[in-house]
Design an enzyme around this catalytic site. Structure first.
Site, mmCIF file in Angstrom:
data_model
loop_
_atom_site.group_PDB
_atom_site.id
_atom_site.type_symbol
_atom_site.label_atom_id
_atom_site.label_comp_id
_atom_site.label_asym_id
_atom_site.label_seq_id
_atom_site.Cartn_x
_atom_site.Cartn_y
_atom_site.Cartn_z
ATOM 1 N N ASP B 521 1.021 -1.257 -0.059
ATOM 2 C CA ASP B 521 -0.040 0.069 -0.087
ATOM 3 C C ASP B 521 0.770 1.249 -0.064
ATOM 4 O O ASP B 521 2.060 1.119 0.216
ATOM 5 C CB ASP B 521 -0.676 -0.019 1.183
ATOM 6 C CG ASP B 521 -1.874 0.893 1.185
ATOM 7 O OD1 ASP B 521 -2.321 1.539 0.022
ATOM 8 O OD2 ASP B 521 -2.776 1.117 2.305
ATOM 9 N N ASP B 597 -9.019 4.097 -1.388
ATOM 10 C CA ASP B 597 -9.898 4.343 -0.235
ATOM 11 C C ASP B 597 -11.323 5.029 -0.519
ATOM 12 O O ASP B 597 -11.382 6.355 -0.616
ATOM 13 C CB ASP B 597 -9.166 5.472 0.679
ATOM 14 C CG ASP B 597 -7.910 4.894 1.244
ATOM 15 O OD1 ASP B 597 -7.883 3.516 1.170
ATOM 16 O OD2 ASP B 597 -7.176 5.560 1.648
#
Lengths: 564, 929
Positions: B521, B597
């Site tokens: 990530d 997100d």
């Protein structure tokens, strides 16, 4: 006996069938515990549905198929009943006998999936999993565990009975106390009423005496003023003539300049200016003018000369006058206060009381500057009080007696009133407590007022049942409130298994903290674990005998984390 | 508990990036540049069309067997460039333009291409003073000298024209001019008068500020830009990643689409702002032709799109040439901050050709392990090892299939990757073994920022060996990220690549096992304290390259190295699984990508389809979105619909922000639990199809998830559709993405096609009398997932739903044979061990299934491949069968001949053949009697 006979005949029947349809043998297992032959994955209670020489009808009646289709690893029945022993049906159930341990039903999808689910290994008959039958061990362990649990439950339930007894006793004591207090309250109220009557009577007398006193005082003051004025004029007249050397009825500069008294700047002579000032900037002054403007200018100098004043400081004079004024004000204030008092406003008193209540729990919230101000006021008030007394001492004896009596009556009434309110408050507290739900048999009542701590790596958690839950960092700092007592939130049939504390401190960017407390049976009270499954939603496990019930199957223990 | 620390981190981050306090607000646009705020973009965007100063010197033309080259000159400043055009296998041309003799080397992108492209032969077929025409296969390129232009023809049709609008711009490296106050204005005027770049007038040319950040730009202006006109194209697609419609919109009145890998907090939907990844590949599609352009540049890039609707501004090339009816056209203008112009033209002519041609260049996604296409359960964060165990056991308790548990950053010891929190995850191996004992896997996060902590081995190694990216002063760059002060590994450095790959070995990564897979990530890279939440452009990488030159491949390199690490960990036996957020062209070779997100709202659910379609057509098939939405908490209906939608998207993972409420399926009502279970079961039952589609993607580049026009390229009504899609050529999926929906409007493409409802087997016939498809209102209740099987296809599935997909490999297959109007159907099934690379040695089964008349056959596509599967044929379901049949016969070598029962449902026209029981490892013939 009948049952055994029937099973016996099934067995024989199957044995015969076995000789004829040897291929069927794979469909059946021998359960050594019961020696009953039935298709794989079928419980004893359902064995009778599976009759080898008859077509098989799905248990939901959805289809009838040849018996050879039972457990042939192909799903024919919508309810999965034709495949009790294979993973073919999506909604089927496989039954493991687990001889030596507890039988178990598992979803058919766990048959031959390479993972041992049944301790008797029966679910993995055709997979690569190398399962070992550990039913006996597990059974032993489970039985030992069950026994331990039963023992725990037994001990716990005995403790629970005691808790319940204590709880009931607490309730009874509270009830008795309540009854007593209610009686006391009646007596206290009667007394209050009586004192109130006495107070009113005393204040009536005090009131009229004070009124009389005030009137007389005023008259006296007026007379005194007039007398003073007269005396002053007399003094001025005498002095005027003393100064008026030539007796022409007027004062001239020269007449003043001979008198050292008027040497204001103490330079040894009375200058023209000094004299002129006293004559109000005139050359001469008549008696009429002297009384108005000359005398007030000269008198201080004369008094100074006589040694009546310490110095020529005019501000001192002013201050003294000011003090006098203040004194007067205080006296009048005092009177007003007393008058207010005599009116006896009960409501106002109660308001004050309430204000006290509001402030008491939050002393730290008070503005410190306000506090200082209060202090100042207090001082002033004390001063005033002293002066009132000083002033009061000036009352005539009779008036003073009446005032004293009224004060006495007031303080007695106040005490009676306070007593009533104390009792009322106590009654309310007990009533509130009596309204709290301490369980079906009052078994939780002894926990009220107790607190229990649990320490993990970072925090110390504190649970105070029926009050609040808090968290404090191990490194110190203030408590964070994780919720206040809200109530019981267990399932309908199991209400007293879960407590809720809510409305705690708000999280940064999150909800108000709340805490659920799961209660588990144990022989002592202890906070056993704390977790935070959701941000700011805490989950405590609290062990207490109060939830130990003999009938507990132990299943509930397994579900403790259901709500996570 | 640890939330205080967590909050601190977030607070810090918020302060640093100057965001508001309320996370339900959407993106703060002020944190991100507009084109106007970026000097190279505004300069390039202001180039006036039709005045190109670039000319090719055909007298310098050099011709090779596969390429031609010549000098290109900018007549405004006489800067010289090298132009090169080469023919590449698979209908592709490559055009490179770079400085002839730069004062500093220009960066050329590494690691995006799978290898140096295989050249094709090319020959000159025409040469005049004005132009030269070369031919490679069925394609031609006509190169005009003055002004410079390159026209590409496919099968005789002009399909792409480069620099037709004259927007070519190549800012050569130059010495920084001495500031001369009195001449400044005059020079700028002069430059403008000559049509030269307004570099000297641009205060941002040699240094630039954005918010509080300063970019020293030591090498000055270096932009490259070029326009492409796609003749006959109705729409352009691709250039992910943007939260926008699948068909690209005209940017005439907006900013261009931006490609710059950024960690965008609470991204906004339906706009061209940059997101986590950048794939500079654009597809232009029209009814006659489909083409693709790969703009191979790793610097910040902006892409302007003009479509037919904007024809008033740009006249069509073809209309200009022929003066005939208006031909649809799409224009694209690529603008990059630095690097070279390196363009690949994939000339189609059909969508599937373009997908194949593009993935020939950048690679396809390697076949994932079977577990990876099943269901993943994640959350930031499962609190501790007991929590992981508990959540996993709940899946079993509620009979919900699950293959992977995930751990976010909190599993580490203070955000030091490759370590475990000593208290919460004190026994990682045991925890992992508990998962693997149930056939499951673990994925843990490993981010590329490294905590600057003297007690952290990775930091100490990196610092002492010089493994970190340097700042402009040459010291280790420091920025803020999750651990606080962090530095960033320089993946351009071969020593770092080797070192980092080694960190994944079981010896080095204590607590990991062969069943621990990796999530990379924050690899844009995300730098909380940096400009636009990323690294300063004047940071310096190995080889002296500036960060601005390589920014968009940082994530690609990160995952490439992780892939190598996992590959080496099992000594090349097991297929790695990696999830990445940042991505570039070629990332598909290493990792799955998720859309970052997102948030728990219906619009975010809707946009999962266009976002994954854009990634899919750009080579990245293994795409998914956080189920339920990352930020905020979904209500029961939204999470239900999200599970249903995601069950039919390639990467299927539930994930949530640390501040959200838990949302595992059993935390909702009983009905919701049931519906989610059903959605999971649908996914698991169709895993054989998914697996086959992934294998076919690996072989052909065909996306797993396809736009309708991929299979129905001439059907113009499909071009703008992005609320439904195809899985391979077999299923049509139209997820419900509206609250309280009672029906959905489904477009059924293909005249003469039959589509069968997967639940009811009801047939929807599309008339063959019209050229387009058919639109139907399909009623839906909360259980309904509108999915349709295309008549003429065969779908393999497994109806036994195990608790984990890896436990179902031996389970029998069901074949859904959906008949077309001719009563025929065909399909494929791919089978292997689901985990290893042995399939590369021929240990697999690839079956060709055909149904015709009354016979279904299974034949090996590759006769040499073998795989000893225990799987057998459980059931054959023939959908759209007209009449009752009660018996069938199965024949194979190994089994001989057996007679089977068949049952017919006349209402549903459904014939089910019971238990053929033949091994899938055999060829067989099934005949209806």
């Amino acid at each position: 006996m009948l049952v055994i006979g029937r099973i016996g005949s099934f067995e024989r029947m199957f044995y015969n069938a076995h000789l004829v349809f040897s291929s069927l043998v794979v469909l059946l297992q021998v359960s050594h515990a019961s020696e009953i032959l039935r298709p794989r994955g079928v419980s004893i209670s359902k064995a009778s549905f599976y009759v080898p020489e008859r077509d098989f009808t799905c248990m939901d009646g959805s289809a009838t198929v040849p018996f050879i289709y039972v457990n042939d690893d192909y799903c024919d029945c919508e309810d999965g009943s034709d495949e009790p022993g294979t993973p073919a049906c999506p909604n089927g159930t496989f039954h493991c006998t687990n001889a030596g341990h507890k039988p178990l039903n598992i979803p058919s999808s766990r048959v031959n999936d390479g993972i041992c689910d049944c301790c008797d290994t029966s679910d993995e008959y055709a997979s690569q999993a190398s399962c070992v039958n550990n039913c006996n061990e597990l059974g032993r362990a489970a039985r030992a565990e069950a026994q331990k649990l039963a023992e725990l439950t037994k001990q716990g339930s005995e403790l629970r009975i005691q808790l319940s007894k204590k709880g009931k006793q607490i309730r009874q004591e509270k009830q008795e106390k309540l009854n007593q207090l209610e009686k006391d309250l009646g007596e206290a109220e009667r007394l209050k009423k009586e004192k109130e009557g006495l107070k009113i009577a005393a204040e009536d007398l005090e009131g009229s005496a004070l009124k009389q006193y005030q009137q007389e005082e005023e008259e006296r003051k007026q007379a005194q003023n007039e007398e003073e004025k007269r005396e002053n004029e007399q003094e001025a007249f005498e002095y005027f003539h003393k100064l008026d050397s030539n007796q022409d009825g007027k004062l001239q500069l020269s007449e003043l300049q001979v008198r050292q008294t008027f040497d204001s700047n103490r330079d040894g002579e009375v200058s023209d200016d000094e004299a002129k000032f006293l004559l109000n900037q005139q050359e001469e002054m008549s008696w009429e003018d002297f009384v108005i403007s000359g005398w007030p200018r000269m008198k201080p100098l004369l008094m100074l000369d006589k040694g009546l004043f310490q110095g020529p400081d005019s501000t001192h004079t002013a201050k003294q006058e000011g003090d006098n004024n203040q004194e007067k004000e205080h006296i009048s204030e005092g009177k007003e206060e007393e008058l207010d008092h005599s009116e006896d406003d009960e409501d106002e008193e109660e308001e004050e009381e309430e204000d006290d209540k509001l402030y008491e729990p939050h002393p730290e919230e008070e503005d410190p500057s306000a506090y200082e101000e209060d202090e100042e006021e207090g001082e002033t008030a004390n001063e005033a009080k002293g002066e009132v007394e000083e002033a009061a001492s000036k009352y005539d004896e009779e008036t003073q007696r009446l005032i004293n009596e009224a004060n006495q009556a007031r303080s007695e009434f106040e005490e009676a009133d306070r007593n009533v309110r104390d009792i009322q408050r106590e009654i309310q507290q007990i009533k509130d407590t009596l309204l709290k739900d301490y369980g079906s048999e009052e078994e939780f009542a002894p926990l009220d007022g107790e607190c229990f701590e649990f320490t993990d790596n970072e925090y110390i958690y504190k649970l105070c049942p029926f009050d609040q839950a808090t968290q404090r960092s191990k490194s110190g700092g203030a408590d964070t409130r994780l919720g206040s007592w809200s109530g019981w939130i267990g399932a309908d049939d199991d209400k007293y298994r879960t407590m809720l504390f809510d409305g705690g401190q708000s999280c940064w960017n999150g909800p108000q903290r709340s805490t659920k407390v799961k209660l588990l049976c144990g022989t002592e009270h202890a906070l056993k674990s704390v977790s935070e499954p959701n941000r700011c939603e805490y989950f405590f496990e609290f062990v207490t005998p109060a939830v130990c019930l003999q009938l507990d199957s132990g299943d509930k223990q397994d579900n403790i984390k259901d709500e996570l | 508990m640890k939330k205080i620390r967590q909050c601190f981190g977030i607070v810090l981050w918020l302060i640093i990036v100057s965001l508001g306090c309320n996370p339900v607000q959407s993106v703060d646009r002020n944190n991100f540049k507009t084109c106007e705020q970026s000097s190279f973009c505004r300069r390039s965007r202001r180039v006036k069309p039709g005045q190109s100063p670039y000319q090719l010197h055909l007298n310098t033309l050099s011709v090779g067997s596969s390429s031609i080259s010549a000098e290109l000159v900018n007549y405004n400043n006489l800067a010289k460039f090298k132009f090169e055009l080469s023919a590449i296998k698979e209908e592709t041309f490559r055009m490179k333009i770079s400085e002839l003799s730069p004062i500093r080397p220009r960066y050329e992108v590494e690691s995006a291409l799978v290898s140096e492209p295989e050249l094709d032969t090319l020959k000159i077929i025409e040469q005049t003073a004005d132009h030269v025409t070369v031919q490679a296969g069925a394609n031609e390129a006509k190169v005009f000298a003055a002004p410079f232009r390159v026209d590409l023809y496919s099968h005789g049709q002009l399909v792409i024209s480069s620099n037709a609008r004259g927007l070519l711009k190549f800012e050569h490296y130059r010495k920084k001019p001495e500031p001369k106050a009195e001449e400044g204005a005059g020079a700028a005027e002069e430059a403008e008068a000559a049509g030269e770049e307004d570099i000297e007038a641009d205060p941002g040319a040699w240094e630039e500020n954005f918010k509080s950040h300063h970019d020293t730009k030591p090498y000055g202006p270096a932009a490259v830009a070029l326009d492409f006109s796609f003749v006959g194209a109705h729409h352009a697609y691709g250039i992910p990643e943007h939260a926008d419609s699948f068909a690209l919109k005209s940017t005439k009145n907006t900013d261009p689409y931006r490609l710059y890998n950024l960690d965008v907090f609470e991204y906004e939907l339906w706009n061209p702002m940059a997101l986590y990844g950048s794939v500079p590949f654009l597809i232009a599609h029209g009814p006659a032709r489909t083409v693709g352009v790969l703009w191979l540049n790793a610097a910040e890039t902006w892409v302007d799109i003009l479509s037919s609707g904007d024809q008033t501004v740009v006249s069509s090339i073809v209309n200009f040439v022929s003066g005939s009816d208006p031909t649809p056209q799409v224009d694209a203008h690529f603008i990059s901050e630095t690097g070279i112009i390196d363009v690949f033209f994939n000339l189609g002519p059909r969508p599937l050709d373009v997908f194949r041609q593009y993935t020939k260049l950048t690679g396809t996604a390697p076949l994932p392990q079977y577990f990876a296409i099943a269901y993943h359960q994640s959350r930031w964060n499962y609190n501790d090892q007991d929590d992981v165990r508990m959540v996993e056991s709940k899946f079993d308790e509620h009979d919900l299939p699950l293959d992977v548990m995930w751990l976010d950053i909190e599993h580490t010891d203070n955000k030091k990757y490759f370590t475990w929190d000593h208290l919460r995850f004190s026994q990682p191996t045991e925890m992992t073994q508990n998962l693997t004992a149930h056939g499951r896997k673990l994925v843990v996060i490993v981010d590329p920022h490294i905590k600057r902590d003297g007690s952290y081995f990775l930091h100490n190694d990196a610092e002492s060996n010089g493994y970190y990216v340097k700042n402009k002063e040459g010291r280790d760059f420091e920025g803020w990220c999750w651990p606080g002060s962090s530095s960033y590994l320089d993946f351009l450095n071969p020593a770092v690549q080797d070192y980092y790959a080694q960190r994944y070995s079981l010896d080095n990564f204590k607590g990991s096992t062969e069943d621990t897979y990796i999530w990379n990530d924050m690899n844009e890279p995300s730098v909380f304290s940096g400009p636009e939440v990323t690294m300063h452009k004047d940071c310096v990488h190995h080889g002296g390259w500036e960060h601005r030159e390589i920014h968009n491949i940082y994530a690609l390199l990160n995952t490439k190295v992780t892939f190598n690490g996992l590959f080496r960990r099992s000594e090349g036996k097991l297929r790695p699984f990696i999830l990445t957020r940042g991505h570039f062209a070629g990332s598909q070779r290493y990792a799955a990508v998720w859309t970052g997100d997102n948030a728990a709202d219906w619009a975010h659910l809707r946009i999962t389809v266009p976002m994954c379609l854009s990634l899919s057509v750009s080579g990245i098939s293994f795409c998914g979105a956080d189920v339920g939405g990352f930020f905020r908490s979904p209500d029961e209906e939204l999470i239900t619909r999200w599970y249903q939608a995601a069950a039919f998207q390639p990467f299927f993972r539930s994930h949530a922000h640390i501040d959200t409420k838990r949302r595992e399926p059993w935390l909702f009502g009983e009905e919701t639990l049931g519906v989610i279970r059903e959605a999971l079961r649908k996914r698991y039952s169709l895993l054989p199809l998914w697996y086959t589609l992934f294998r076919e993607h690996e072989l052909t580049g065909a996306p797993v998830m396809q736009p309708l026009w991929a299979q129905f390229p001439t059907e113009t009504d499909t071009f703008a559709i992005d609320d439904e899609y195809l899985l391979g050529d077999r299923l049509l999926v139209h997820p419900v993405t509206e609250a309280e929906a009672s029906s959905v409007t489904v477009y059924f493409p293909g005249p003469g096609q039959i589509w069968y409802d997967m639940d009811s087997y009801e047939a929807i016939h599309v008339s063959s009398k019209h050229s387009g498809g058919r639109t139907e209102q399909i009623p839906v209740n909360i259980r309904k997932v509108p999915v349709f099987q295309r008549g003429g296809t065969i779908v393999p599935k497994k109806e036994r739903i195990r608790r984990a997909a890896s436990l179902s490999l031996d389970d029998p297959f069901t074949l859904l044979v959906a008949l077309d109007v001719n009563g025929t159907a065909s399909g494929t099934v791919y089978i292997d061990d689901g985990r290893s690379y042995e399939y590369k040695q021929g240990k697999y089964l690839y079956l060709d299934l055909k149904f015709e008349g009354k016979t279904l056959t299974s034949r090996f596509i590759d006769k040499n491949s073998k795989f000893p599967t225990k799987a057998w044929l459980e059931r054959v379901v023939i959908i759209g069968w007209p009449s009752a049949v009660s018996k069938a016969r199965i024949e194979s070598k190994g089994m001989g001949t057996n007679v089977l029962e068949a049952s017919y449902n006349s209402a549903a026209h459904l014939l089910v053949v019971r238990k053929p029981a033949v091994s899938m490892a055999e060829e067989w013939t099934l005949s209806l009697l």
